[in-house]
Each structure stands twice: as C-alpha cells, then as structure tokens.
Design a protein around this motif. Structure first.
Motif, PDB file in Angstrom:
ATOM      1  N   ASN A   1     -10.203  -0.707   2.793  1.00  0.00           N
ATOM      2  CA  ASN A   1      -9.724  -1.990   2.276  1.00  0.00           C
ATOM      3  C   ASN A   1      -8.937  -2.744   3.350  1.00  0.00           C
ATOM      4  O   ASN A   1      -9.169  -3.928   3.597  1.00  0.00           O
TER       5      ASN A   1
ATOM      6  N   TYR B   1       0.852  -1.187   0.000  1.00  0.00           N
ATOM      7  CA  TYR B   1       0.000   0.000   0.000  1.00  0.00           C
ATOM      8  C   TYR B   1       0.888   1.237   0.000  1.00  0.00           C
ATOM      9  O   TYR B   1       1.645   1.457   0.944  1.00  0.00           O
TER      10      TYR B   1
ATOM     11  N   SER C   1      -8.173   8.601  -1.733  1.00  0.00           N
ATOM     12  CA  SER C   1      -7.320   7.425  -1.900  1.00  0.00           C
ATOM     13  C   SER C   1      -6.985   6.803  -0.553  1.00  0.00           C
ATOM     14  O   SER C   1      -7.068   5.576  -0.379  1.00  0.00           O
ATOM     15  N   ARG C   2      -6.623   7.627   0.419  1.00  0.00           N
ATOM     16  CA  ARG C   2      -6.315   7.107   1.759  1.00  0.00           C
ATOM     17  C   ARG C   2      -7.553   6.478   2.397  1.00  0.00           C
ATOM     18  O   ARG C   2      -7.455   5.437   3.051  1.00  0.00           O
TER      19      ARG C   2
ATOM     20  N   ILE D   1       0.808   4.922   0.455  1.00  0.00           N
ATOM     21  CA  ILE D   1      -0.091   5.904   1.059  1.00  0.00           C
ATOM     22  C   ILE D   1       0.266   7.286   0.522  1.00  0.00           C
ATOM     23  O   ILE D   1       1.363   7.780   0.757  1.00  0.00           O
TER      24      ILE D   1
ATOM     25  N   ARG E   1     -10.084   5.047   0.852  1.00  0.00           N
ATOM     26  CA  ARG E   1     -10.321   3.758   0.192  1.00  0.00           C
ATOM     27  C   ARG E   1      -9.341   2.700   0.708  1.00  0.00           C
ATOM     28  O   ARG E   1      -9.729   1.558   0.973  1.00  0.00           O
ATOM     29  N   GLN E   2      -8.071   3.087   0.833  1.00  0.00           N
ATOM     30  CA  GLN E   2      -7.078   2.142   1.342  1.00  0.00           C
ATOM     31  C   GLN E   2      -7.391   1.735   2.785  1.00  0.00           C
ATOM     32  O   GLN E   2      -7.292   0.555   3.134  1.00  0.00           O
TER      33      GLN E   2
END
Length: 168
Positions: A94, A74, A87-88, A76, A90-91
């Motif tokens: 996940n 990942y 984006s962060r 970041i 979503r990560q």
C-alpha cells in the motif's frame, strides 16, 4: 396570546441553548482531562488497542503543519506469525503504491509499532525508490527507537519530506 407564546418559545430556546452550553463546557472539561492523561508505552507487543492509543497520542503531538483533512497512520504489527507478516506485506504494498503515485503536500504519513526494527524495515523498503524531491511539503512521522533513526532518515532525506522521528 401570540406575544406570550413567542416570548415563552424564546425563553425556552434560550434556556435550551444555555443548558446546551453548560453541557458542552462539562464535556470540554472532560475531554481536556482525558487529553492530559498520558498513555504509557505498552509492554505487551500484541495489545493492539494499547499500542494504537499510545502511537495515536504521539502522532497527535506531531501533526503541526498538516493541512490535509486527516493523517494516514500505519500501525506496523510486531511478531513473526503469518498474520503479522501478511499485514506488514499488505501495508508495504500500500505504501509503495502511494509513494509511486505521489503524495500531495500537506499530507501526513505516520508509522509506528511495537517493534521499531520492523517499522524501520517497512519505511526504508517503502521509500527506497522514491524520487528525489518527490515528497516536498509532505510530513512523515516515524515512531521508533534511536537505533533505527539514522537508516530511516537516510532513506527519507532525498525525498525532501519533513521528517519527524519520534523516539518511543
């Protein structure tokens, strides 16, 4: 005539294999030279290609003990733009889902990015609800600054994961 054709075919095949081996040796030498070239820490936090190369190099050096076919890495993103925040988020979602479902022993999860604080924030938030002992046999590599190491270690320690904190 058949014998001559078979001998010629065998010689051609042997020559091709020898030539192929020579070509592979040259490629191996090139790969070793490329692997030896160290990628330095990028100065531009928005250069994702350079950061991926830099973090990938560190991750490759910390894969010992992994038995899964591939690591889960990942990257970041830094910054406070809407895209970076999305984006962060979503990560984070996940990783939280993965932690809740469980990770099989032998897997490697790697986290890193241009902003060590944001990486540490994501890791500590994602793993804060992990059950004690739930990640035994899992390797977690976190790449960041010394200032963030303790808080990351404090959250990951109860999981029994093998934690490798690598300083940038």
């Amino acid at each position: 005539m058949r014998k001559l054709t078979l001998i010629a075919s065998a010689l051609a095949l042997t020559g091709c294999l020898a030539l192929s081996a020579c070509n592979n040796e040259g490629q191996d030498g090139q790969q070793q030279t490329q692997q030896q070239a160290q990628v330095t820490k990028p100065s531009d936090p928005n250069d994702s290609k350079a950061w991926n190369a830099y973090l990938g190099q560190i991750m490759q050096k910390n894969m010992q003990g992994m038995s899964a076919p591939q690591p889960y890495a990942y990257m970041i993103p830094a910054g406070d733009s809407d895209d970076a925040k999305d984006s962060r988020d979503r990560q984070l979602s996940n990783v939280q889902d993965i932690v809740a479902r469980g990770v099989l022993p032998g897997n490697l999860l790697a986290f890193g990015g241009p902003d060590s604080g944001k990486t540490a924030d994501l890791v500590t938030t994602a793993f804060k609800d992990a059950k004690p002992g739930s990640l035994k046999g899992v390797i977690i590599v976190v790449i960041g600054d010394k200032a963030d190491e303790q808080r990351v270690s404090d959250v990951l320690k109860p999981t029994d994961a093998t934690v490798r904190y690598v300083q940038m």
